[in-house]
Structure formats: structure tokens, C-alpha cells
Write an enzyme that holds these catalytic residues in place. Structure first.
Site, mmCIF file in Angstrom:
data_model
loop_
_atom_site.group_PDB
_atom_site.id
_atom_site.type_symbol
_atom_site.label_atom_id
_atom_site.label_comp_id
_atom_site.label_asym_id
_atom_site.label_seq_id
_atom_site.Cartn_x
_atom_site.Cartn_y
_atom_site.Cartn_z
ATOM 1 N N ARG A 59 -64.096 23.929 -12.077
ATOM 2 C CA ARG A 59 -63.643 23.728 -10.679
ATOM 3 C C ARG A 59 -64.645 22.870 -9.905
ATOM 4 O O ARG A 59 -64.285 22.175 -8.958
ATOM 5 C CB ARG A 59 -63.429 25.086 -9.973
ATOM 6 C CG ARG A 59 -63.143 24.948 -8.483
ATOM 7 C CD ARG A 59 -62.445 26.154 -7.848
ATOM 8 N NE ARG A 59 -62.904 27.430 -8.314
ATOM 9 C CZ ARG A 59 -64.086 27.986 -8.000
ATOM 10 N NH1 ARG A 59 -64.926 27.365 -7.197
ATOM 11 N NH2 ARG A 59 -64.425 29.158 -8.496
ATOM 12 N N TYR A 112 -44.895 11.150 4.553
ATOM 13 C CA TYR A 112 -44.305 11.998 3.505
ATOM 14 C C TYR A 112 -43.964 13.368 4.104
ATOM 15 O O TYR A 112 -44.817 13.983 4.762
ATOM 16 C CB TYR A 112 -45.325 12.107 2.373
ATOM 17 C CG TYR A 112 -44.865 12.895 1.176
ATOM 18 C CD1 TYR A 112 -43.859 12.407 0.353
ATOM 19 C CD2 TYR A 112 -45.451 14.115 0.865
ATOM 20 C CE1 TYR A 112 -43.438 13.137 -0.756
ATOM 21 C CE2 TYR A 112 -45.042 14.838 -0.245
ATOM 22 C CZ TYR A 112 -44.039 14.342 -1.049
ATOM 23 O OH TYR A 112 -43.627 15.059 -2.141
ATOM 24 N N ASP A 184 -53.098 7.536 3.540
ATOM 25 C CA ASP A 184 -52.368 7.879 2.319
ATOM 26 C C ASP A 184 -51.942 6.559 1.683
ATOM 27 O O ASP A 184 -51.077 5.851 2.211
ATOM 28 C CB ASP A 184 -51.155 8.759 2.659
ATOM 29 C CG ASP A 184 -50.394 9.223 1.418
ATOM 30 O OD1 ASP A 184 -50.439 8.508 0.388
ATOM 31 O OD2 ASP A 184 -49.726 10.267 1.482
ATOM 32 N N LYS A 209 -47.747 9.536 -8.703
ATOM 33 C CA LYS A 209 -46.907 8.344 -8.542
ATOM 34 C C LYS A 209 -47.464 7.169 -9.352
ATOM 35 O O LYS A 209 -47.601 7.271 -10.550
ATOM 36 C CB LYS A 209 -46.755 8.047 -7.047
ATOM 37 C CG LYS A 209 -46.483 9.285 -6.184
ATOM 38 C CD LYS A 209 -45.146 9.954 -6.477
ATOM 39 C CE LYS A 209 -44.977 11.317 -5.816
ATOM 40 N NZ LYS A 209 -45.179 11.375 -4.377
HETATM 41 C C1 LIG Z 1 -45.508 12.288 -3.434
HETATM 42 C C2 LIG Z 1 -46.310 11.959 -2.242
HETATM 43 C C3 LIG Z 1 -47.265 12.844 -1.743
HETATM 44 C C4 LIG Z 1 -47.476 14.228 -2.321
HETATM 45 O O1 LIG Z 1 -47.915 14.172 -3.632
HETATM 46 P P1 LIG Z 1 -47.668 15.338 -4.717
HETATM 47 O O2 LIG Z 1 -48.434 14.855 -5.894
HETATM 48 O O3 LIG Z 1 -46.185 15.422 -4.935
HETATM 49 O O4 LIG Z 1 -48.194 16.593 -4.129
HETATM 50 C C5 LIG Z 1 -48.014 12.457 -0.648
HETATM 51 N N1 LIG Z 1 -47.840 11.256 -0.084
HETATM 52 C C6 LIG Z 1 -46.925 10.378 -0.524
HETATM 53 C C7 LIG Z 1 -46.784 9.058 0.147
HETATM 54 C C8 LIG Z 1 -46.132 10.689 -1.626
HETATM 55 O O5 LIG Z 1 -45.220 9.818 -2.057
#
Ligand SMILES: *Cc1c(COP(=O)(O)O)cnc(C)c1O
Length: 395
Positions: A59, A112, A184, A209
Site C-alpha cells: 500500500r 465526469y 482531469d 481509459k
Molecule cells: C472514467 C473517468 C473517470 C473515473 O475513472 P474510473 O477509473 O472509472 O474511476 C474520471 N474522469 C473522467 C474524465 C473519466 O472519463
């Protein structure tokens, strides 16, 4: 060891995740262990005090995890990364590391969904207030700043409208007011956009992603740009516990090796689909930062190296047209998520957001005919042909 920081991003994708060990391994192995033994009492004490670098407990740090953290930090031109169990864990780590009871944060309205949920339903319970504004207009951000504001959290291009926020101007405004800026960067990946270069303090990714790119892992990361923030975030991550595991780290590190070439194809395919959709009679408008019709086309070109793989568009026929298209596509896969090698299509009004009141949905920018495509790396003409036959079924 190569100084990966001086290399081109294409080279960094291939080489930045290798942690050398005595075996001469060419790929960082999966160190599938929860804990690491100390050579003796003094060694254990030195590791805990930080006098000696090494591993204690997964961790807190693990070589395979470190390999992916290093790769993303290098690509983002950041100081260091902290791997997280998901993109949401990365957003949670970021927000709870930077704000506390009595503080205020400003968040992009085009964000998101679960990120907005985190602010509204979780952080609010700990005394953190959030104001959502359209951050593509800097005046809205300036107008929302209060003496309590500690964090501006933006997503650019944002969900689902693809509105583009000026990272450099937002960073300047934030720093003039003693506020941190977190971005983000999931939609762009560090190949296309590096927010730290424009002055942001923190970058957040859902590695689920584009970074992993193969739709087989849920993971996230936070990248910071100095030692002080790194130590603070690392400590917070240890307490919150939403850390990534060695196996998923290995998969994401493998995905990153092809990130640059995948992104190239995502962009060129998406450009072709966006141009095709823009001239289609069933389509009202296309929201894609690569099109001149995008309201912040020039701004996006200034701060990003390409338009990315995500397209939103509006069908003239609303909900019914959306349902017909969803039920007609054969090659495009009907699923949420994005950034994988396969093209995914989604109609929020009839699927993900169908249980939401229409007025609330519209407020969130989810109009009746809104469709989102995450364009994959297949043959673009075949993707267009699939959309063509699907759109032809709409009367
Ligand atoms: C999918 C996504 C998230 C969240 O990510 P997870 O891995 O599903 O928790 C946050 N921001 C954006 C822009 C996303 O497309």
C-alpha cells in the site's frame, strides 16, 4: 539507466516504466507481494524513517506500482505519480488532500458525473462546499472565488459537451488567489496535453481509459509537481487506502508502451468520423475540438497537440432517433467508458441518464439527442459505414 526524462514522449512510452533489477529484466515484473522483508532491525528502522529508500508494504510502495507511476509522471513532465485503484480514487485523493472542513472548491460544470457526485454527496458531508461553473469562461471562475476557495478542479475537454477550459489562464487566476489547480486529463492523455506545463498543480487520470487502452483494467493516478505535494499526497494515499495493485500496474504499464501510436490513430479516426457526422442530415451538431465549428477550437489547439478520440453529437430526432441508432450499430459497441482500442457508442438520455428527471438531465448538458462515441483504432471507413447504415434507419 536511461535518462528517460530527456527523451521524446514516443520513446518514453516504451522505456519509462522499466525498473531495473539484478535479473536484467526487459519488462518490470509483477512483484505480487503484500510486504517486503527487512535485512535486520536497523534496516527496518532506516526504511521507516526514510533514511534508506526501499519497499516496506505494497500500500505504501511496490516496484511494479512504481514502474507505472514513473511512466505517467515522466510523460506528464511531473515530479512524481501516485497510483490509485480507479480514476475516482485519484479524484478523491486529490480533493481530500487539498480541501477540508470550511473550505470551498470550484469545479467544471462539464465534469465526469461521479466527480460531481463526489463533491455533492461525499465532500459536502465533510464540510466542503463546491460551486459548479462553466469553466470555459474564465469570468465564471473568477466570480466564484471566495476567501475559502482552496481548489479549482477542471476537466478539459469536459464531459459531455467537450467545452475547453484555458488551463494557463485558470492556473494564473488560481495562483494569484493562493488556490491550487487540478486538471482531469483523462480525455487527452499526456501525449496530447500536459497540464503541468501550463501551470496546473495536479493532474488526475482515469488510467482505465487511454493510458491502459485495452478496456481490461480499472485504475487511476495523480501526478504532482514537487516533493512537498508528493509527500503530502503519498501520506494521504496511505491513509485513504485506494491504491493500485501490482497486477493492474503491470497491465497499465504494458498499455502505455503503445499509447503514442494508439493516440495517433484515435485522433485521425475521430477526425474522419466527426467530419462525416457534421455533414449528415440527421445530425444537428457535432462537438469535437478538431472541428473549426468547435467554440474553443483555437484555445484547444494552443494547449493540446491533438483533438483526441471522443466525439459528442446531437441527433435531430431526439430520444427516438438515439434509440434507433443504438439498436442498429453492429461494429460500434454499445457501452460506457472510453479510450479503449474498440469504438464504443452511448446515448445517455435513453441509457445511463434515463432515470434522471429531464430538466436535471438538460441542466447537466445531456440533451435528448446527445450521442457520444469513443472512437477506437479500427478501420475508419468501416466505422463510418456502420454509422451510415444505423443513421439510415432513422426516419
Ligand atoms: C472514467 C473517468 C473517470 C473515473 O475513472 P474510473 O477509473 O472509472 O474511476 C474520471 N474522469 C473522467 C474524465 C473519466 O472519463
Amino acid at each position: 539507466m536511461k535518462d528517460v526524462r530527456k527523451h521524446h514522449p514516443d520513446t518514453q512510452c516504451v522505456h519509462a516504466s522499466l525498473i531495473h533489477d539484478e535479473t536484467g529484466c526487459v519488462v518490470t515484473p509483477i512483484y505480487q507481494t503484500s510486504t517486503f522483508s527487512f535485512r535486520n532491525v536497523d534496516h527496518g528502522a532506516a526504511l521507516f524513517s526514510g533514511k534508506v529508500k526501499g519497499y516496506i508494504y505494497t500500500r505504501m510502495g511496490n516496484p511494479t506500482v512504481e514502474s507505472v507511476e514513473t511512466a505517467v509522471a515522466v510523460l506528464e513532465k511531473g515530479y512524481a505519480g501516485i497510483g490509485c485503484a480507479s480514476g475516482m480514487a485519484a479524484s478523491h485523493l486529490t480533493i481530500s488532500s487539498l480541501v477540508g472542513a470550511g473550505d470551498h472548491m470550484i469545479c467544471s460544470r462539464a465534469v465526469y458525473g461521479p466527480t460531481a457526485g463526489l463533491a455533492r454527496n461525499v465532500m459536502s458531508r465533510f464540510g466542503v462546499k463546491t460551486t459548479f461553473v462553466d469553466t470555459s469562461d474564465i469570468a465564471n471562475i473568477a466570480g466564484a472565488i471566495t476567501p475559502e476557495t482552496k481548489l479549482i478542479f477542471i476537466e478539459t475537454p469536459g464531459n459531455p459537451t467537450m467545452a475547453v477550459t484555458d488551463i494557463e489562464a485558470t492556473a494564473r487566476l488560481a495562483h494569484d488567489n493562493g488556490i491550487k489547480l487540478a486538471v482531469d486529463n483523462t480525455f487527452m492523455s499526456p501525449i496530447l496535453q500536459r497540464p503541468l506545463e501550463w501551470g496546473a498543480d495536479v493532474v488526475v487520470h482515469s488510467m482505465t481509459k487511454f493510458l491502459n487502452g485495452h478496456a481490461d483494467v480499472v485504475a487511476g493516478i495523480v501526478v504532482v509537481n514537487n516533493e512537498e505535494d508528493y509527500q503530502h499526497f503519498r501520506r494521504m494515499s496511505n491513509y485513504l487506502g485506494g491504491t493500485i495493485d501490482p497486477f493492474n500496474s503491470f497491465l497499465v504499464a504494458r498499455g502505455i508502451k503503445t499509447l503514442a501510436i494508439r493516440i495517433e490513430r484515435h485522433c485521425s479516426n475521430a477526425m474522419k468520423l466527426a467530419q462525416y457526422l457534421e455533414q449528415h442530415p440527421q445530425v444537428e451538431r457535432v462537438m469535437y475540438p478538431g472541428l473549426k465549428s468547435h467554440p474553443q477550437y483555437d484555445r484547444h489547439r494552443k494547449q493540446a497537440r491533438g483533438p483526441g478520440g471522443l466525439i459528442s453529437f446531437e441527433l435531430k430526432g431526439g430520444i427516438e432517433a438515439g434509440k434507433i441508432l443504438m439498436n442498429s450499430v453492429e461494429l460500434l459497441v454499445l457501452a460506457v467508458s472510453l479510450g479503449g482500442v474498440e469504438s464504443l457508442i452511448q446515448h445517455p438520455a435513453s441509457m445511463t441518464h434515463s432515470s434522471m428527471e429531464r430538466a436535471d438531465r438538460l441542466q447537466a448538458g445531456i440533451t435528448d439527442g446527445l450521442v457520444r462515441i469513443s472512437v477506437g483504432i479500427e478501420d475508419a471507413d468501416e466505422l463510418i459505414a456502420d454509422l451510415e447504415q444505423g443513421l439510415a434507419k432513422i426516419k
